[in-house]
Enzyme design. Structure first.
Site, mmCIF file in Angstrom:
data_model
loop_
_atom_site.group_PDB
_atom_site.id
_atom_site.type_symbol
_atom_site.label_atom_id
_atom_site.label_comp_id
_atom_site.label_asym_id
_atom_site.label_seq_id
_atom_site.Cartn_x
_atom_site.Cartn_y
_atom_site.Cartn_z
ATOM 1 N NE ARG A 176 -4.125 -1.797 2.159
ATOM 2 C CZ ARG A 176 -4.384 -2.549 3.212
ATOM 3 N NH1 ARG A 176 -3.728 -2.360 4.336
ATOM 4 N NH2 ARG A 176 -5.316 -3.474 3.176
ATOM 5 C CB VAL B 250 -5.005 -4.857 -6.305
ATOM 6 C CG1 VAL B 250 -5.461 -5.616 -7.530
ATOM 7 C CG2 VAL B 250 -4.183 -3.647 -6.728
ATOM 8 C CD GLU B 251 -1.569 -4.867 -1.549
ATOM 9 O OE1 GLU B 251 -2.116 -5.045 -0.457
ATOM 10 O OE2 GLU B 251 -0.495 -5.386 -1.872
ATOM 11 N N GLY B 252 -7.071 -4.069 -1.268
ATOM 12 C CA GLY B 252 -8.228 -3.452 -0.628
ATOM 13 C C GLY B 252 -8.907 -2.531 -1.619
#
Length: 824
Positions: free
Chosen positions: A378, A500-502
């Site tokens: 992130r 992606v990544e949340g």
């Protein structure tokens, strides 16, 4: 007047003490002294005595612990314990895994700007700079993005080999294990540069250097695991992937249904204790080519082979690709950005306990391990990718807008295009500052949980907006795909980063403020921990100290928010130079406003705030924009406060302040308790909303920087691949800008003379011949105009194809299968 004077003095003393955050005893002494002065100066005695009585009524119970603790703190502790929202173990782990940096100051209502400005300027080592200028530059030169995205749907073999041979998969792996041992800042710089030429290449390099086997092994691996796997990961002998997301557990990774049962099994020809895995994963980057798969699963021990705990919890294991029962599925195809991505499944996949990352000691601690490592993806990979695309987009689009002409003018001179170009420039400046700030935090050894979510969400959101404006300015040039197109694939790739990544919607509405309100708040976490202490005396003492610290903090922020709103942030001590001091004052104001809104929301809504996602999202926007502004001001200072960057800084800053006021206004207008809504509005916006979007005049200055060779434009281009070469059409266009600017006066002179002449030549070369013969231009100027025409043609030309060239190589096979199924 003599009647009102004691009460005015009493209130003013309280306001000044609250603004400066003086201790309660100091406030009581000041207020008492002023009331004594009122008495001596002849103010109304009755009014003075009443004001003094109010002072004693407030001060004495609060200053005397023997009264305060049993009669005030103890009842409030019981009430607090009842309303305290329950924290699951998952939430607790997520909160405790992150560290708090300067973002904590933004939640304080009175940021200590010295903490931010004293941080060292992010700089690469000589070795890192040499790698960026050498192997990374060479890798960019080798990239043919059209070949990757359309012809092969993969990197060519020579790129794979170059990446492995030069240890691009081992940027962060320590040198003692065969890696390059570079910093997180260097990771950011490499991904940023690669992303400016190919999102597919940046993804391929970025994933192994973020959340994955190498990162987890460096933090938690056993010595044996590190010695064996890290050298193989560094040189590309092993290609890693990490399998977390599944069909029934996307953003809610703690609910993964994949499981592993502790059991005996065969490994290496011997019977050993291990785990039998059943898993179904998808969206796993590098899975189709991975040789080492990291797997997250819930671990169970129904037979008690490891102890009494049957549900051990989320655990992480390393599974070699050739393990029996493991299946790597066919590839996913994410929006014409063909980085290797696909599903991973398996039934009864046996691995020994030694394949658990960290060994048996880390069984059940997988969620904690993931939370502590997620900040890399992130904080670095996605923000850096966004930064590379946005910075390159700003520079190339500025050059294109100067070169491309309509109606005899560069299209960048039209106000509509200028407005879009200003947005591109301002947002690219903000993205660059934000992505570097979070990477620098990781490089300093922090685990920036809240800044990482801010950076992931806002960098990717702004990058998508930049890509849209880039496409709009390029028009047909942007939508016709081919080797000459440098904008279309980036625009297609942006939604991938959003998900992606949340997913961004959840990141904004649940994570930024949800984590920030507890983790960054100077008192809330302390109060929560105090309320959970077992010793009753210690619990009361700790809660008392933190509760009344919190109350004083809340009163101070209310006063500060009102004062700054009342004075339009014109007064108050602030750092910075004459240009930026006003910016810092504005941030002081909105920091106090955020603190007031956060405290009020948590106090009145309690556990319900968790489900008020719109309110949480808006307050998260305020925190985010404060952090973005801080990052931009830090960057401005680190670069020596260049005057040339002021239009970019000002555009991005005013855009952020307008978003802050919009978010605060939305939160207030929709606050569920109406009387509180009115009171907060008067406190936060005593004169109403004042912020406006960046002006057209400011936008004109920001856009002009991108269309003119200058220091500000050079700084924008730093760290992205703009080398003019055959496979970098954007770099070629960017390189034309200085020559185009020099040729423009000659072009204007020639076109004016041509318009007023009776020359009949229709072809450009013939017109140039006439211009030289007539003396309008010299032979050297003719050469300039010929070069200008060639550069313009290269900039505006698009590709065309035979129909067969656009068909997938597997088209015939796929069509044959479809026809056979239809016939059957």
């Amino acid at each position: 007047m003599s009647i009102a004077l004691p009460f005015v003095v009493f209130l003013l003393a309280g306001a000044v003490a609250a603004y400066h955050r003086l201790r309660l005893a100091v406030w009581a002494a000041i207020a008492g002294s002023l009331l004594l002065a009122c008495w001596l100066l002849g103010a109304n005695p009755a009014a003075t005595l009443v004001a003094a009585g109010l002072l004693l009524l407030i001060a004495l119970p609060l200053l005397l612990p023997g009264i305060r603790k049993p009669y005030l703190t103890a009842p409030l502790l019981r009430f607090y314990t009842r309303i305290l929202p329950p924290l699951s173990e998952t939430e607790r782990t997520a909160l405790e895994s992150g560290t708090v940096g300067f973002e904590g100051q933004l939640f304080s209502g009175k940021p200590d700007w010295r903490q931010l400005l004293s941080q060292p300027k992010p700089e690469l080592s000589a070795e890192e700079q040499a790698f960026l200028d050498g192997p990374c530059e060479q890798l960019c030169r080798m990239v043919d993005d059209w070949d990757i995205t359309h012809v092969r749907a993969d990197l060519p073999p020579e790129l794979w080999q170059y990446i492995k041979a030069n240890k691009f998969f081992g940027l962060n792996i320590p040198k003692e294990y065969g890696g390059l041992g570079f910093s997180a800042l260097m990771n950011h710089k490499v991904i940023q540069k690669l992303a400016s030429i190919s999102a597919t290449v940046s993804s391929t390099v970025g994933v192994p250097n973020s959340l994955g086997p190498a990162e987890l092994l460096m933090h938690y691996g056993t010595d044996e695991q590190k010695r064996y796997y890290l050298p193989r990961l560094a040189d590309g002998t092993e290609v890693p992937c990490f399998a977390l997301t599944g069909p029934f557990a996307g953003s809610d990774a703690t609910s993964i249904p994949d499981y592993g049962i502790v059991a005996m099994g065969e490994w290496g020809g011997a019977q050993v204790l291990g785990i039998r895995l059943t898993l179904n994963k998808r969206y796993i980057t590098l899975a189709p080519v991975a040789t080492l798969i990291g797997v997250a699963f819930r671990m169970y021990d129904p037979d008690g082979l490891l102890g009494d705990n049957k549900d051990i919890g989320i655990s992480l294991a390393l599974v070699p690709r050739d393990t029996p029962g493991l299946r790597i599925g066919r590839r996913h195809f994410p929006l014409n950005n063909p980085f290797q991505n696909g599903p991973v499944q398996g039934e009864d996949v046996f691995v020994p306990l030694s394949q658990l990352i960290g060994g048996e000691d880390y069984a059940g601690r997988g969620w904690q391990m993931l939370m502590e490592c997620l900040s890399i993806g992130r904080s670095i990979t996605l923000p850096s990718t966004a930064s590379g695309g946005a910075k390159a987009g700003a520079c190339v689009t500025g050059a294109y807008a100067r070169i491309r002409k309509q109606f005899g003018l560069s299209i960048g001179r039209f106000e509509g295009v200028e407005e879009a170009l200003a947005r591109i420039a301002g947002k690219a400046y903000a993205i660059s500052a934000l992505s570097q700030a979070t990477a620098a935090a990781v490089a300093r050894g922090e685990n920036p949980a809240v800044p990482s979510t801010i950076a992931k969400y806002h960098c990717t959101q702004m990058a998508r907006e930049v890509a849209t404006d880039v496409m709009d300015i390029h028009g047909g040039k942007g939508i016709i795909l081919g080797p000459r197109n440098y904008a279309g694939r980036n625009w297609q790739a942006l939604p991938i980063m959003i998900t992606v990544e949340g997913a961004n919607i959840m990141t904004r509405s649940l994570m930024i403020f949800g984590q920030g309100a507890i983790l960054c708040h100077p008192w809330v976490m302390k109060e929560m921990k105090a309320a959970q202490l077992q010793d009753p005396v210690q619990r009361l003492d700790e809660f008392d100290r933190n509760l009344f610290g919190h109350i004083g903090y809340a009163i101070s922020n209310a006063v500060r928010a009102f004062w700054y709103g009342l004075t339009w942030s014109k007064f108050g001590a602030a750092p910075g130079d004459a240009y930026t001091r006003r910016f810092y004052r504005k941030l002081d104001r909105y920091s106090a406003a955020l603190a007031v809104m956060a405290d009020t929301s948590m106090l009145l809504l309690g556990g319900k705030l968790k489900f008020k996602e719109s309110l949480s999202g808006r307050l998260g926007d305020v925190l985010s924009q404060l952090y973005i502004c801080s990052a931009m001001l830090k960057r401005y200072q680190d670069e020596g406060c260049p005057e040339g960057d002021q239009p970019l800084l000002a555009w991005a800053f005013h855009d952020a302040i307008n978003k802050i006021e919009s978010a605060l206004s939305g939160a207030l207008r929709n606050f569920p308790i109406r009387p509180v809504r009115w009171l907060l509005w008067a406190l936060v916006f005593p004169w109403g909303r004042r912020a406006t979007p960046p002006s057209d005049r400011l936008g004109h200055r920001a856009a002009a920087l991108m269309m003119t060779p200058c220091d500000a434009r050079t700084r924008m281009a730093q760290g992205v691949f703009l080398t003019p070469c055959a496979n970098n059409p954007g770099g070629r266009i960017d390189s034309y800008l200085p020559k185009v600017v020099l040729a423009e006066p000659v072009e204007r002179k020639f076109l004016k003379a041509l318009k007023n002449s009776d020359i009949e030549a229709l072809e450009f070369p013939a017109q140039l011949d006439e211009g030289v013969r007539e003396g309008w231009i010299s032979a050297e100027e003719r050469r300039q105009l010929e070069e200008l025409r060639a550069m313009t043609l290269d900039a505006i030309t698009v590709d065309d194809f035979e129909s067969e060239e656009l068909r997938s190589a597997g088209y015939a096979t796929l069509y044959g299968r479809t026809a056979a199924r239809t016939a059957a």
